[in-house]
Scaffold this active site. Structure first.
Site, PDB file in Angstrom:
ATOM      1  N   GLU A  99      -0.592   1.057  -5.637  1.00  0.00           N
ATOM      2  CA  GLU A  99      -0.480  -0.088  -4.736  1.00  0.00           C
ATOM      3  C   GLU A  99      -0.466  -1.394  -5.518  1.00  0.00           C
ATOM      4  OE1 GLU A  99      -3.912   0.365  -2.111  1.00  0.00           O
ATOM      5  OE2 GLU A  99      -3.815   2.523  -2.411  1.00  0.00           O
ATOM      6  N   HIS A 151       0.854  -1.201   0.000  1.00  0.00           N
ATOM      7  CA  HIS A 151       0.000   0.000   0.000  1.00  0.00           C
ATOM      8  C   HIS A 151       0.893   1.255   0.000  1.00  0.00           C
ATOM      9  CE1 HIS A 151      -3.167   2.763   0.840  1.00  0.00           C
ATOM     10  NE2 HIS A 151      -4.060   1.832   1.109  1.00  0.00           N
TER      11      HIS A 151
HETATM   12  O1  LIG Z   1      -7.917   3.622   5.711  1.00  0.00           O
HETATM   13  P1  LIG Z   1      -7.241   2.346   5.279  1.00  0.00           P
HETATM   14  O2  LIG Z   1      -7.840   1.123   5.907  1.00  0.00           O
HETATM   15  O3  LIG Z   1      -5.757   2.423   5.499  1.00  0.00           O
HETATM   16  O4  LIG Z   1      -7.475   2.206   3.729  1.00  0.00           O
HETATM   17  C1  LIG Z   1      -7.029   3.184   2.845  1.00  0.00           C
HETATM   18  C2  LIG Z   1      -7.421   2.866   1.409  1.00  0.00           C
HETATM   19  O5  LIG Z   1      -6.792   1.688   0.996  1.00  0.00           O
HETATM   20  C3  LIG Z   1      -6.940   1.357  -0.402  1.00  0.00           C
HETATM   21  O6  LIG Z   1      -6.324   2.318  -1.196  1.00  0.00           O
HETATM   22  C4  LIG Z   1      -8.403   1.238  -0.770  1.00  0.00           C
HETATM   23  O7  LIG Z   1      -8.550   1.110  -2.172  1.00  0.00           O
HETATM   24  C5  LIG Z   1      -9.186   2.416  -0.266  1.00  0.00           C
HETATM   25  O8  LIG Z   1     -10.577   2.154  -0.459  1.00  0.00           O
HETATM   26  C6  LIG Z   1      -8.921   2.691   1.201  1.00  0.00           C
HETATM   27  O9  LIG Z   1      -9.635   3.822   1.625  1.00  0.00           O
END
Ligand SMILES: O=P(O)(O)OC[C@H]1O[C@H](O)[C@H](O)[C@@H](O)[C@@H]1O
Length: 296
Positions: free
Chosen positions: A264, A159
């Site tokens: 990601e 990520h």
């Molecule tokens: O807030 P988190 O659990 O770290 O997730 C952060 C982000 O992760 C990814 O990029 C997903 O595609 C998003 O939908 C999400 O909002």
């Protein structure tokens, strides 16, 4: 010394350039800073928790064994969003190469977050290898199924929060023509645009992107990040924009979304399935390259 270990972190410094370093938190084995000749490459929230109380908002959190919040799978649906690797303290396994400085971290159910392991009682072993060259950062993952009788089914994703100057001057290239699932619209379509640009919250899962497509982040025509993927067929592109940033308690400054784009690399559209004794490996390589607009 090129590798320094504290109770909570491991810091790698390049032997030929002390302005090139990477900082890794043992919690989540999260790379939370990568300086390339004095220039930070990763975005990190100023309110990110680095004390193990929650996953790090920024850097390179590791997503395993499930991406997002699963609704269907009997076992994986019990886990919180993005699984358990980013909320577990990994074991530092030591340095495996002097130059480029390379270190490894390990995680298995015996040391993973106990509350979450109860929800997903599987046998597995993860080895993360972080290699920092004078011009690159490579994060490599190996997942093994250590069970004698059960299949291991999982998603993996790096990520990666990339630091940029201004999201409105930024484009992400070489994804054109790829099928994606748009998490904002909740629908699938083929991206016909030549590049991805940003004007509002964007959250897309590009699927089955061939390994030889180099995803580039381009700032006013200049490539600022190049991402090579190995064995990671999907690429999530995300920017939280105004409202989503406001809603995240650990996201600061609130206009910080202007200085980040998440690209990601992952295996998230399908699951990797390993039979007992099998292993799977993949990597993300971040580096600098010339503009490489691929005609595909
Ligand atoms: O807030 P988190 O659990 O770290 O997730 C952060 C982000 O992760 C990814 O990029 C997903 O595609 C998003 O939908 C999400 O909002």
């Amino acid at each position: 010394m090129s590798v320094e270990e504290t109770t909570s972190e491991v810091i790698l410094t390049h032997p030929d350039n002390n302005k090139t370093f990477v900082k890794i938190l043992k919690y989540g084995a999260t790379v939370f800073s990568w300086s390339l000749n004095g220039q930070e490459q990763l975005w990190l929230s100023s309110a990110a928790k680095l004390d193990g109380s929650k996953p790090v908002r920024g850097g390179i959190p590791l997503v395993f064994p499930v991406f997002g919040k699963n609704q269907d799978d009997e076992d994986l649906s019990k886990l919180p969003q993005h699984g358990l690797a980013r909320n577990s303290t990994w074991e530092f396994l030591g340095q495996v190469k002097a130059n480029p400085p390379t270190v490894q971290f390990g995680l298995g159910p015996e040391i993973a977050n106990p509350e979450l392991s109860k929800l997903w009682p599987m046998d597995y072993s993860l080895i993360l290898t972080v290699e920092m060259g004078s011009e690159h950062l490579k994060t490599h993952i190996e997942v093994s199924n250590t069970s004698s009788d059960q299949q291991l089914k999982f998603n993996w994703l790096f990520h990666t929060y990339l630091k940029i100057d201004d999201i409105e001057d930024t484009m992400v290239s070489n994804l054109s023509g790829t099928k994606l699932f748009d998490q904002m619209l909740q629908e699938s379509y083929v991206d016909k645009q030549p590049v991805v640009t940003f004007h509002e919250e964007l959250d897309r899962i590009y699927q089955k992107v061939e390994d030889d497509r180099l995803v580039q982040v381009i700032d006013k025509g200049h490539p600022v990040h190049t991402i090579k993927r190995h064995n990671l067929p999907d690429a999530v592109v995300w920017n939280p924009w105004v409202e989503k940033s406001k809603g995240m308690g650990d996201f600061e400054p609130k206009d910080g979304f202007k200085e980040l784009v998440c690209v990601e690399p992952g295996y998230v559209h399908d699951f990797v399935k390993l039979q007992p004794g099998q292993s799977w490996e993949a990597y993300q390589l971040l580096y600098k390259d010339k503009l490489n607009y691929q005609v595909l």
